[in-house]
Design a protein around this motif. Structure first.
Motif, PDB file in Angstrom:
ATOM      1  N   SER A  39       0.805  -1.223   0.000  1.00 55.34           N
ATOM      2  CA  SER A  39       0.000   0.000   0.000  1.00 55.34           C
ATOM      3  C   SER A  39       0.843   1.280   0.000  1.00 55.34           C
ATOM      4  O   SER A  39       0.442   2.256  -0.648  1.00 55.34           O
ATOM      5  N   ARG A  43       0.333   4.054  -2.748  1.00 56.34           N
ATOM      6  CA  ARG A  43       0.094   5.435  -2.331  1.00 56.34           C
ATOM      7  C   ARG A  43       1.003   6.412  -3.081  1.00 56.34           C
ATOM      8  O   ARG A  43       0.560   7.450  -3.568  1.00 56.34           O
ATOM      9  N   GLN A  46       0.352   6.297  -7.160  1.00 55.93           N
ATOM     10  CA  GLN A  46      -0.898   6.913  -7.612  1.00 55.93           C
ATOM     11  C   GLN A  46      -1.189   8.223  -6.880  1.00 55.93           C
ATOM     12  O   GLN A  46      -2.234   8.828  -7.110  1.00 55.93           O
ATOM     13  N   ARG A  47      -0.317   8.600  -5.968  1.00 57.99           N
ATOM     14  CA  ARG A  47      -0.475   9.842  -5.187  1.00 57.99           C
ATOM     15  C   ARG A  47      -1.804   9.864  -4.418  1.00 57.99           C
ATOM     16  O   ARG A  47      -2.558  10.830  -4.485  1.00 57.99           O
ATOM     17  N   TYR A  48      -2.044   8.765  -3.715  1.00 56.33           N
ATOM     18  CA  TYR A  48      -3.268   8.662  -2.925  1.00 56.33           C
ATOM     19  C   TYR A  48      -3.005   9.109  -1.497  1.00 56.33           C
ATOM     20  O   TYR A  48      -1.895   8.983  -0.975  1.00 56.33           O
ATOM     21  N   CYS A  49      -4.060   9.551  -0.846  1.00 60.67           N
ATOM     22  CA  CYS A  49      -3.988   9.873   0.576  1.00 60.67           C
ATOM     23  C   CYS A  49      -4.422   8.636   1.377  1.00 60.67           C
ATOM     24  O   CYS A  49      -4.964   7.679   0.820  1.00 60.67           O
ATOM     25  N   THR A  52      -8.049   7.315   1.037  1.00 51.00           N
ATOM     26  CA  THR A  52      -8.285   6.603  -0.222  1.00 51.00           C
ATOM     27  C   THR A  52      -7.806   5.165  -0.110  1.00 51.00           C
ATOM     28  O   THR A  52      -8.491   4.237  -0.545  1.00 51.00           O
ATOM     29  N   LEU A  53      -6.638   4.950   0.497  1.00 50.02           N
ATOM     30  CA  LEU A  53      -6.146   3.584   0.718  1.00 50.02           C
ATOM     31  C   LEU A  53      -7.073   2.812   1.650  1.00 50.02           C
ATOM     32  O   LEU A  53      -7.291   1.611   1.464  1.00 50.02           O
ATOM     33  N   VAL A 117     -10.121   5.835  -8.510  1.00 45.28           N
ATOM     34  CA  VAL A 117     -10.189   5.078  -7.260  1.00 45.28           C
ATOM     35  C   VAL A 117     -11.226   3.966  -7.372  1.00 45.28           C
ATOM     36  O   VAL A 117     -11.020   2.862  -6.863  1.00 45.28           O
TER      37      VAL A 117
END
Length: 161
Positions: A39, A43, A46-49, A52-53, A117
């Motif tokens: 993860s 993260r 994909q530049r997720y916060c 979102t994960l 997402v």
């Protein structure tokens, strides 16, 4: 009489062979527990916060715990009027596992750039849903093979996982 003895011996051998195969399958199926390992890569790729994960992780849990389709397929495939068996359910498991985790890997590796997402949630759902297929096959086959010792058989098959 000799033919009957050979049939009984073959049946006994098949029971134990399927039990050993089930244990081997269960011992290699901990892929759901590795989400925390990849993860951080997901993260950053994909530049997720973190929320979102967390959402993607919820779909992992939902997919892993929804086994109705695997039970229906097992019942359908093991109907004596049809040609099939537990391997049909394992084939569905392999296809879902390959598809879901391949797409997740492509997302982590950056091959898929910027999937929404919702798409990643679907990839994770499919990958995690595959687990219910092999669990159903292994557990139901163990119970059918050892009807007098169903609880023990399930315990032996599931203790590895």
């Amino acid at each position: 009489m000799e033919t009957r003895q050979r049939h009984e011996k073959k049946k006994l051998t098949n029971k134990w062979a399927s039990t050993v195969a089930s244990i081997l399958i269960q011992s290699t199926s901990g892929s759901l527990y590795t989400f925390s390992v990849y993860s951080p890569a997901l993260r950053s790729a994909q530049r997720y916060c973190q929320p979102t994960l967390d959402t993607i992780s919820v779909f992992k849990d939902f997919g892993a715990n929804c086994g109705v389709l695997s039970g229906l397929l097992y019942s359908f495939a093991n109907d004596p009027r049809r040609r099939g068996g537990p391997w049909v359910v394992h084939l569905a498991w392999a296809a879902q596992n390959l598809l879901g985790y391949s797409l997740m890997w492509e997302s982590v590796a950056g091959i898929l750039r910027g999937p929404p997402v919702v798409a990643l949630c679907l990839f994770m759902l499919v990958a995690a849903h595959a687990q219910s297929f092999f669990n159903t096959t292994n557990v139901v086959t163990a119970v059918r093979n050892f009807p007098d010792y169903g609880g023990t058989a399930v315990g032996i098959v599931k203790v590895i996982h």
